[in-house]
Design an enzyme around this catalytic site. Sequence first.
Site, PDB file in Angstrom:
ATOM      1  N   LYS A 187       0.812  -1.223   0.000  1.00 48.31           N
ATOM      2  CA  LYS A 187       0.000   0.000   0.000  1.00 48.31           C
ATOM      3  C   LYS A 187       0.845   1.273   0.000  1.00 48.31           C
ATOM      4  CE  LYS A 187      -4.346  -1.905   1.586  1.00 48.31           C
ATOM      5  NZ  LYS A 187      -5.338  -2.046   2.671  1.00 48.31           N
TER       6      LYS A 187
ATOM      7  N   ARG B 296      -3.622  -9.883   4.886  1.00 48.86           N
ATOM      8  CA  ARG B 296      -4.057  -9.900   3.488  1.00 48.86           C
ATOM      9  C   ARG B 296      -2.857  -9.468   2.637  1.00 48.86           C
ATOM     10  NH1 ARG B 296      -6.153  -6.417  -0.278  1.00 48.86           N
ATOM     11  NH2 ARG B 296      -7.718  -7.276  -1.703  1.00 48.86           N
TER      12      ARG B 296
HETATM   13  C1  8Y4 Z   1      -1.018  -2.087  -4.199  1.00 48.74           C
HETATM   14  C2  8Y4 Z   1      -1.886  -3.128  -4.199  1.00 48.74           C
HETATM   15  C3  8Y4 Z   1      -1.361  -0.926  -3.550  1.00 48.74           C
HETATM   16  C4  8Y4 Z   1      -3.101  -3.011  -3.565  1.00 48.74           C
HETATM   17  C5  8Y4 Z   1      -2.583  -0.819  -2.934  1.00 48.74           C
HETATM   18  C6  8Y4 Z   1      -3.451  -1.874  -2.923  1.00 48.74           C
HETATM   19  C7  8Y4 Z   1      -8.048  -4.395   2.215  1.00 48.74           C
HETATM   20  C8  8Y4 Z   1      -9.126  -5.156   1.750  1.00 48.74           C
HETATM   21  C9  8Y4 Z   1      -8.262  -4.028   0.113  1.00 48.74           C
HETATM   22  C10 8Y4 Z   1      -7.713  -4.464   3.606  1.00 48.74           C
HETATM   23  C11 8Y4 Z   1      -9.539  -6.024   3.831  1.00 48.74           C
HETATM   24  C12 8Y4 Z   1      -5.435  -2.671  -1.747  1.00 48.74           C
HETATM   25  C13 8Y4 Z   1     -10.248  -5.478  -0.450  1.00 48.74           C
HETATM   26  C14 8Y4 Z   1      -6.771  -2.183  -1.333  1.00 48.74           C
HETATM   27  N1  8Y4 Z   1      -7.513  -3.698   1.170  1.00 48.74           N
HETATM   28  N2  8Y4 Z   1      -9.864  -5.966   2.535  1.00 48.74           N
HETATM   29  N3  8Y4 Z   1      -9.250  -4.909   0.424  1.00 48.74           N
HETATM   30  N4  8Y4 Z   1      -8.499  -5.297   4.356  1.00 48.74           N
HETATM   31  N5  8Y4 Z   1     -10.245  -6.802   4.656  1.00 48.74           N
HETATM   32  N6  8Y4 Z   1      -4.673  -1.710  -2.303  1.00 48.74           N
HETATM   33  O1  8Y4 Z   1      -6.803  -3.808   4.117  1.00 48.74           O
HETATM   34  O2  8Y4 Z   1      -5.105  -3.807  -1.627  1.00 48.74           O
HETATM   35  S1  8Y4 Z   1      -8.055  -3.398  -1.493  1.00 48.74           S
END
Ligand code: 8Y4
Length: 261
Positions: free
Chosen positions: A204, A238
Amino acid sequence: MGVLNCTPDSFSDGGRYVQPEKAVAHGLALWRAGAAIVDVGGESTRPGAAPVPVEEELARVIPVVEALAAQGVFVSIDTQKPEVMAKAVEAGARMINDVNALRAPGALEVAASCDADVVLMHMQGTPQTMQKNPHYDDVVDEVTRFLEARMETCVQAGIEEARLIVDPGIGFGKRLEHNLALIAHLDRIRARLGRPLLLGVSRKSMLGMLTDAPVHDREFETAAVDAIGVWLGADGLRVHDVRAQAKAARVAAALADARRD
Ligand code: 8Y4
């Protein structure tokens, strides 16, 4: 929990359609790498991302959920939409991961009428607006109270408390200082809620803010936070790179165990 993103930017031939075979193959790879859960999502929750119509989201995720569940994978469905939750559970998903914590009309009812586990995540605002001007007086207290209130609403709606998992929602309507405070006080959040806690920091932007690394070069940063998260009591992580993060988690868990005895 391994992340399986079924959006066209992830598993398409360059066109607008997800190729289910490729997504399923990646899901199986996450499972073989040691994921206990594969989290299947068809809607980007990137800040500012446009919402996906329900029919489109169903077309992206249901074939993937069905194929993975049929092969014995413990599937989580990452969605905010009650229709997608219902059809995914029908297709074999055993967990609902909702970044909106079942606040959409009808979501509580779908969760109550099945026996899937439910991840309640905190988000301030909506994905369209959440990073505009996040504000908290006491982020740890406010996120904890929100999750407590959602747990209570879920139990009132007939969802057994034993099915609930909580998540502070790193990056969802939070500035760097808010994300850092939530991670640093994960033990307090978990103790107050008394339920298993899931933490999602993998790759992130908060990590990029700390080291200036681009999104695909944040695995060490992810491992540092994941290890501290486990140390402070996180029950699940996750992640994108299951093999790398499982190693960080194992080391941290062994050290946390050594503190207990
Ligand atoms: C690179 C890759 C940079 C991905 C940002 C991201 C969470 C979640 C997401 C979390 C739960 C993400 C669906 C955002 N984050 N579900 N989901 N907890 N429970 N961004 O922190 O991965 S999506």
